[in-house]
Scaffold this active site. Sequence first.
Site, PDB file in Angstrom:
ATOM      1  CG  ASP A  38      60.428 -23.265 -27.161  1.00 11.56           C
ATOM      2  OD1 ASP A  38      59.600 -23.532 -26.988  1.00 11.56           O
ATOM      3  OD2 ASP A  38      61.220 -23.870 -28.011  1.00 11.56           O
ATOM      4  CG  ASP A  39      64.228 -19.231 -27.490  1.00 11.07           C
ATOM      5  OD1 ASP A  39      64.219 -20.668 -27.413  1.00 11.07           O
ATOM      6  OD2 ASP A  39      65.078 -19.054 -28.962  1.00 11.07           O
ATOM      7  CG  HIS A  89      64.746 -23.627 -24.693  1.00  6.87           C
ATOM      8  ND1 HIS A  89      64.335 -24.949 -25.327  1.00  6.87           N
ATOM      9  CD2 HIS A  89      64.623 -22.945 -25.236  1.00  6.87           C
ATOM     10  CE1 HIS A  89      63.970 -24.656 -26.334  1.00  6.87           C
ATOM     11  NE2 HIS A  89      64.249 -23.314 -26.511  1.00  6.87           N
ATOM     12  CG  HIS A  93      68.543 -21.728 -27.051  1.00  5.00           C
ATOM     13  ND1 HIS A  93      69.210 -21.943 -28.293  1.00  5.00           N
ATOM     14  CD2 HIS A  93      67.176 -21.676 -26.866  1.00  5.00           C
ATOM     15  CE1 HIS A  93      68.063 -22.489 -28.704  1.00  5.00           C
ATOM     16  NE2 HIS A  93      66.892 -22.273 -27.843  1.00  5.00           N
ATOM     17  CG  HIS A 180      60.593 -18.911 -30.699  1.00  3.30           C
ATOM     18  ND1 HIS A 180      60.550 -19.614 -31.805  1.00  3.30           N
ATOM     19  CD2 HIS A 180      61.396 -19.828 -30.063  1.00  3.30           C
ATOM     20  CE1 HIS A 180      61.497 -21.618 -32.237  1.00  3.30           C
ATOM     21  NE2 HIS A 180      61.552 -21.447 -31.058  1.00  3.30           N
TER      22      HIS A 180
END
Length: 264
Positions: A38-39, A89, A93, A180
């Site tokens: 992620d991210d 995603h 965020h 991540h």
Amino acid sequence: MRLHKSTLRRTAADLKRLVTGTITHVSVSEPVAALTFDDGPDAEHTPRLLSLLDRFGAAATFFMIGEAAEKNPCVVEMVASAGHAVGNHSWDHPSFPQISLGEQWRQLRKCERALAPHGQKLFRPPFGHQTAQSRLLAWGMGYQVVTWSLVAADWLDNEAEWMADHVEKEMRPGSIVLFHDSLRPVLNPRYGDRGRTLKAVELVLSRLGDQFQFVTVPQLLARGRAQKKDWQVEGKPEFFAQLREPDGGQWRYASATRMSGRLN
Ligand SMILES: [Zn+2]
């Protein structure tokens, strides 16, 4: 026909799962599992991770932040052309339960545009925070919502060895594992360093590479039956207050939530 109370209860539970149900893992009969990141994308760490995955013949899924994807289109291209899956995603965020439905829609749509033409209709809610309303929105926009069954907790101060041991111990056929390749926002700028995550992934692949085949989330879903959990999670004000941007500044949505009176 008389409906028994138990039937009604079951129907209500089925309906609830339809509305809030979120894919956490997959029931499979073969030793396959999915690593997810992620991210990102991150200009430095994502390409290093791609070489690592390539070395072990592993495929993975990258839940990208739209804003980062827009800054690093070549990295998005590299990820997709190496055969990995790309999922949404959000744009930057936020915690979805903290923003309006209209803003949630814009977050998903703007990220979708940044990931085109590589993005798939997979959504992972930032922080895993979700309400029935945001779950329905994602469903209405054609997204499958995917969270996880196993975390490496690589957003904290954990050593690579500890993370690899934990993942190795808990890995099961059908697991969806959260890592991540970038980190945003952070609880501490020091935790943003991804060197330990890369090391942990390398250890996991070298220890489990013979026992498991690592595939993308869509490939995993095609190999078995999706397992869903009633997933409604909202963050606490204390948690948001601790979050920082990677440069150490206050997290951009912390002040927004404070202004709306949710934080004191
Ligand atoms: Zn995230």
